[in-house]
Motif scaffolding. Sequence first.
Motif, PDB file in Angstrom:
ATOM      1  N   VAL A  37      -0.896  -4.506  -1.290  1.00 23.72           N
ATOM      2  CA  VAL A  37       0.500  -4.131  -1.068  1.00 23.72           C
ATOM      3  C   VAL A  37       0.945  -4.754   0.249  1.00 23.72           C
ATOM      4  O   VAL A  37       0.304  -4.539   1.289  1.00 23.72           O
ATOM      5  N   ALA A  52       2.903  -4.571  -4.923  1.00 20.94           N
ATOM      6  CA  ALA A  52       4.167  -4.064  -4.372  1.00 20.94           C
ATOM      7  C   ALA A  52       4.470  -4.830  -3.092  1.00 20.94           C
ATOM      8  O   ALA A  52       3.562  -5.195  -2.346  1.00 20.94           O
ATOM      9  N   LEU A  91       7.300   3.628  -2.626  1.00 27.32           N
ATOM     10  CA  LEU A  91       5.888   3.259  -2.630  1.00 27.32           C
ATOM     11  C   LEU A  91       5.132   4.036  -3.696  1.00 27.32           C
ATOM     12  O   LEU A  91       4.299   3.463  -4.415  1.00 27.32           O
ATOM     13  N   SER A  94       5.769   2.478  -6.963  1.00 31.63           N
ATOM     14  CA  SER A  94       5.128   1.158  -7.069  1.00 31.63           C
ATOM     15  C   SER A  94       3.625   1.280  -7.292  1.00 31.63           C
ATOM     16  O   SER A  94       3.026   0.488  -8.026  1.00 31.63           O
ATOM     17  N   LEU A  95       3.009   2.278  -6.654  1.00 29.59           N
ATOM     18  CA  LEU A  95       1.556   2.449  -6.774  1.00 29.59           C
ATOM     19  C   LEU A  95       1.166   3.059  -8.110  1.00 29.59           C
ATOM     20  O   LEU A  95       0.063   2.797  -8.613  1.00 29.59           O
ATOM     21  N   PHE A 105      -3.528  -2.508   2.150  1.00 28.70           N
ATOM     22  CA  PHE A 105      -2.168  -2.520   2.665  1.00 28.70           C
ATOM     23  C   PHE A 105      -2.093  -3.521   3.815  1.00 28.70           C
ATOM     24  O   PHE A 105      -2.671  -3.297   4.885  1.00 28.70           O
TER      25      PHE A 105
END
Length: 283
Positions: A37, A52, A91, A94-95, A105
């Motif tokens: 991400v 993401a 988030l 998206s996850l 990340f």
Amino acid sequence: MPRYAQLVMGPAGSGKSTYCSTMTQHAEALNRSVQVVNLDPAAEHFDYPVMADIRELIQVDDVMEDDSLRFGPNGGLVFCMEYFANNFDWLEESLGHVEDDYILFDCPGQIELYTHLPVMRQLVEQLQQWEFRVCGVFLVDSQFMVESFKFISGVMAALSAMVSLEIPQVNIMTKMDLLIDSATNKKYLDPDMYSMMEDSSHTIRSTKFKKLTKAICDLIDDYSMVRFLPFDRTDEEGINIVLQHIDFSIQYGEDLEVKEPKEGDEEPSNLNYDEIFQDTSGS
């Protein structure tokens, strides 16, 4: 089942995106599923696929071009991260909710995000609410660690992140393939802060600064708070050692089999760096 996350942190230019790219390729070779991400709203390009991208939510360029805000690059990035903290639902969406996720990340490089702003701490707390086991991975560029004062600054940055986030943290010295002097390398991987203080004492003219530097070195050395693992993106064995220590810190796959570090140590701070460095430099 728990989910797993690495917060890949470090100053700008320390190799965070390269680390994420290398780790995803290494995980693919191990038949492990690792996603990335991007949390840097100022990122321009990266050579790994992302699940993401924060730039879909907000971008630094858009903030800087807003006449009502009038932010510069640093202020714009802080604004973006605070906006992100107020929109964690983006988030979460998206996850998704896949069990046993392992996500890297790729974080921004501005050090204030980890020292005195609450954004990254809020992110950690949110991830933990989503049942993530989070490990901080703090990167320092080895090219800037060849002088004692620069090294102490890097150590303090890593220590600030550890204190601020209060999560397991593995500190990594990147770009080891660009260094030649193995004796100097080992000196900084497993540092003796007292000897570094003595080596640099002749360059400190102020008695007050000398006392302050000694106090900082005492804190770091007495409590063994910061140690570094070497990271050479061309060395598969060294990459695997780094991944093993991170996995161990978050107990990745404990329902199947607990993976301890290769050297058999229980904590990353207790590594036998002579053995590790022989492994990484001899390949």
